[in-house]
Motif scaffolding. Sequence first.
Motif, PDB file in Angstrom:
ATOM      1  N   SER A 139       0.856  -1.183   0.000  1.00 40.49           N
ATOM      2  CA  SER A 139       0.000   0.000   0.000  1.00 40.49           C
ATOM      3  C   SER A 139       0.893   1.234   0.000  1.00 40.49           C
ATOM      4  O   SER A 139       2.103   1.146   0.213  1.00 40.49           O
ATOM      5  CB  SER A 139      -0.902   0.007   1.233  1.00 40.49           C
ATOM      6  OG  SER A 139      -0.125   0.180   2.405  1.00 40.49           O
ATOM      7  N   GLU A 140       0.303   2.404  -0.220  1.00 41.84           N
ATOM      8  CA  GLU A 140       1.088   3.639  -0.225  1.00 41.84           C
ATOM      9  C   GLU A 140       1.779   3.844   1.106  1.00 41.84           C
ATOM     10  O   GLU A 140       2.961   4.216   1.156  1.00 41.84           O
ATOM     11  CB  GLU A 140       0.180   4.825  -0.540  1.00 41.84           C
ATOM     12  CG  GLU A 140       0.943   6.141  -0.677  1.00 41.84           C
ATOM     13  CD  GLU A 140       0.045   7.279  -1.093  1.00 41.84           C
ATOM     14  OE1 GLU A 140       0.507   8.430  -1.020  1.00 41.84           O
ATOM     15  OE2 GLU A 140      -1.109   7.019  -1.505  1.00 41.84           O
ATOM     16  N   GLU A 141       1.078   3.564   2.209  1.00 43.92           N
ATOM     17  CA  GLU A 141       1.674   3.733   3.532  1.00 43.92           C
ATOM     18  C   GLU A 141       2.788   2.717   3.766  1.00 43.92           C
ATOM     19  O   GLU A 141       3.852   3.051   4.311  1.00 43.92           O
ATOM     20  CB  GLU A 141       0.602   3.580   4.616  1.00 43.92           C
ATOM     21  CG  GLU A 141      -0.456   4.681   4.637  1.00 43.92           C
ATOM     22  CD  GLU A 141      -1.506   4.489   3.543  1.00 43.92           C
ATOM     23  OE1 GLU A 141      -1.491   3.411   2.877  1.00 43.92           O
ATOM     24  OE2 GLU A 141      -2.329   5.405   3.341  1.00 43.92           O
ATOM     25  N   GLU A 142       2.565   1.485   3.363  1.00 48.18           N
ATOM     26  CA  GLU A 142       3.579   0.431   3.542  1.00 48.18           C
ATOM     27  C   GLU A 142       4.822   0.737   2.714  1.00 48.18           C
ATOM     28  O   GLU A 142       5.950   0.507   3.155  1.00 48.18           O
ATOM     29  CB  GLU A 142       2.998  -0.920   3.150  1.00 48.18           C
ATOM     30  CG  GLU A 142       1.954  -1.439   4.122  1.00 48.18           C
ATOM     31  CD  GLU A 142       1.250  -2.676   3.595  1.00 48.18           C
ATOM     32  OE1 GLU A 142       0.785  -3.482   4.413  1.00 48.18           O
ATOM     33  OE2 GLU A 142       1.159  -2.830   2.339  1.00 48.18           O
ATOM     34  N   TYR A 143       4.607   1.269   1.491  1.00 47.01           N
ATOM     35  CA  TYR A 143       5.740   1.615   0.634  1.00 47.01           C
ATOM     36  C   TYR A 143       6.582   2.717   1.273  1.00 47.01           C
ATOM     37  O   TYR A 143       7.815   2.641   1.296  1.00 47.01           O
ATOM     38  CB  TYR A 143       5.243   2.065  -0.733  1.00 47.01           C
ATOM     39  CG  TYR A 143       6.346   2.568  -1.660  1.00 47.01           C
ATOM     40  CD1 TYR A 143       7.154   1.674  -2.349  1.00 47.01           C
ATOM     41  CD2 TYR A 143       6.570   3.938  -1.826  1.00 47.01           C
ATOM     42  CE1 TYR A 143       8.167   2.131  -3.182  1.00 47.01           C
ATOM     43  CE2 TYR A 143       7.573   4.406  -2.656  1.00 47.01           C
ATOM     44  CZ  TYR A 143       8.366   3.505  -3.331  1.00 47.01           C
ATOM     45  OH  TYR A 143       9.364   3.948  -4.142  1.00 47.01           O
ATOM     46  N   GLU A 144       5.915   3.753   1.787  1.00 53.32           N
ATOM     47  CA  GLU A 144       6.641   4.855   2.414  1.00 53.32           C
ATOM     48  C   GLU A 144       7.407   4.369   3.637  1.00 53.32           C
ATOM     49  O   GLU A 144       8.561   4.777   3.873  1.00 53.32           O
ATOM     50  CB  GLU A 144       5.669   5.964   2.797  1.00 53.32           C
ATOM     51  CG  GLU A 144       5.083   6.702   1.598  1.00 53.32           C
ATOM     52  CD  GLU A 144       4.105   7.780   2.006  1.00 53.32           C
ATOM     53  OE1 GLU A 144       3.866   7.932   3.235  1.00 53.32           O
ATOM     54  OE2 GLU A 144       3.572   8.485   1.117  1.00 53.32           O
ATOM     55  N   GLU A 145       6.810   3.491   4.424  1.00 47.89           N
ATOM     56  CA  GLU A 145       7.496   2.966   5.604  1.00 47.89           C
ATOM     57  C   GLU A 145       8.692   2.112   5.193  1.00 47.89           C
ATOM     58  O   GLU A 145       9.768   2.206   5.789  1.00 47.89           O
ATOM     59  CB  GLU A 145       6.523   2.136   6.449  1.00 47.89           C
ATOM     60  CG  GLU A 145       7.168   1.568   7.707  1.00 47.89           C
ATOM     61  CD  GLU A 145       6.198   0.745   8.531  1.00 47.89           C
ATOM     62  OE1 GLU A 145       6.631   0.194   9.563  1.00 47.89           O
ATOM     63  OE2 GLU A 145       5.013   0.634   8.146  1.00 47.89           O
ATOM     64  N   PHE A 146       8.497   1.298   4.162  1.00 48.04           N
ATOM     65  CA  PHE A 146       9.589   0.442   3.684  1.00 48.04           C
ATOM     66  C   PHE A 146      10.762   1.286   3.208  1.00 48.04           C
ATOM     67  O   PHE A 146      11.921   1.020   3.552  1.00 48.04           O
ATOM     68  CB  PHE A 146       9.089  -0.454   2.548  1.00 48.04           C
ATOM     69  CG  PHE A 146      10.146  -1.363   1.962  1.00 48.04           C
ATOM     70  CD1 PHE A 146      10.414  -2.595   2.541  1.00 48.04           C
ATOM     71  CD2 PHE A 146      10.886  -0.972   0.856  1.00 48.04           C
ATOM     72  CE1 PHE A 146      11.387  -3.425   2.012  1.00 48.04           C
ATOM     73  CE2 PHE A 146      11.862  -1.789   0.323  1.00 48.04           C
ATOM     74  CZ  PHE A 146      12.117  -3.022   0.905  1.00 48.04           C
ATOM     75  N   MET A 147      10.476   2.308   2.411  1.00 52.07           N
ATOM     76  CA  MET A 147      11.537   3.160   1.870  1.00 52.07           C
ATOM     77  C   MET A 147      12.235   3.948   2.966  1.00 52.07           C
ATOM     78  O   MET A 147      13.455   4.186   2.897  1.00 52.07           O
ATOM     79  CB  MET A 147      10.965   4.106   0.823  1.00 52.07           C
ATOM     80  CG  MET A 147      10.401   3.407  -0.416  1.00 52.07           C
ATOM     81  SD  MET A 147      11.624   2.388  -1.295  1.00 52.07           S
ATOM     82  CE  MET A 147      12.678   3.666  -1.975  1.00 52.07           C
ATOM     83  N   SER A 148      11.506   4.354   3.998  1.00 55.11           N
ATOM     84  CA  SER A 148      12.119   5.116   5.084  1.00 55.11           C
ATOM     85  C   SER A 148      13.072   4.260   5.903  1.00 55.11           C
ATOM     86  O   SER A 148      14.011   4.777   6.526  1.00 55.11           O
ATOM     87  CB  SER A 148      11.042   5.717   5.989  1.00 55.11           C
ATOM     88  OG  SER A 148      10.322   4.684   6.662  1.00 55.11           O
TER      89      SER A 148
END
Length: 319
Positions: free
Chosen positions: A193-202
């Motif tokens: 998801s968009e939130e999961e992607y942002e967390e993964f990249m961070s």
Amino acid sequence: MLGGVVIYKRLIIVGNGFDLFHGINSRYYDFQNFVYENASRDFIDSIEKYIPPEDLWYQFEEALGHLDCEELRDNHSDSLVSYGADNWSDAYHHEYQYFVDADLAFAKDIPQYLNKWIDDIDTDVDRRLNNFYLSPNSLYLSFNYTDTLEHVYGIARNQILYIHGKAGENSNLIAGHGNKSLFQKNDIPDNLSEEEYEEFMSNMDFGDVRENEAEDIIKGYFRTTYKDVERLISLNEGFFCSLGCIQEVFVLGHSLSDVDMPYFYTIKNIVPFNCQWTVSYYGGAERVHHQQQLLHLGISPMKINFIDLQQWTRKKYMK
């Protein structure tokens, strides 16, 4: 003939073993001899530096995908000087990438030497020495770069698809490995998801930018030396789509290597189910290999006939 269009019922596929059968010096060992005699010392040293010569000049295309990346990285690891080093120089921002790129520069020169070698191959052989016959009323798919079908057998050019190019017609003949994952590896999980992607990249540790840039250079090498079979099938869609009336497929001197199997898969899915396949082999081990490859494609064993090319001279397979 239907409405002025010729309907062919026979497809003949030729590989390098076909040329070898006629005494044409088209092995990659012959390419090695040509390179040793005509290429620059830098090219020879570079191409053999991270690919063992015994592999390179035996299975050239596959070997291009077996580059020893670990040795390449290790050889230049001294250039990864710590950013906090007392002797730091701005040159260290790019030195590691420069050396990696220099070691892989040979890739861009492969096509020119391949073209020169193919142009140098002598196909002036006498087919009567083998009493070999090919039907002019057939379509031909040639995996060879040579003009043997035209020059020796008089097959019309418009009946032949040189899927990887032909000597004298192409500035860049096509050769390469078939491992797309070498340059398409992606460590980012799918379906985030968009939130999961942002967390993964961070949370990602992107590491040393110099190493990352070098990895891009290495992937660029594997991309440059990749044989894009899917693209070639798409570019020649008209030829493959014309095979719907084929009743017989002859495979002469082809190794049925993994890198080329998508072509055969495409053909198998287009020709009628009851199409008969006659496949040449050289030695018992190759026959077993060919049988496994064809069965894996889903071709019925009842529709497969194996033949040694030498037997072709004593039997009439084409009328």
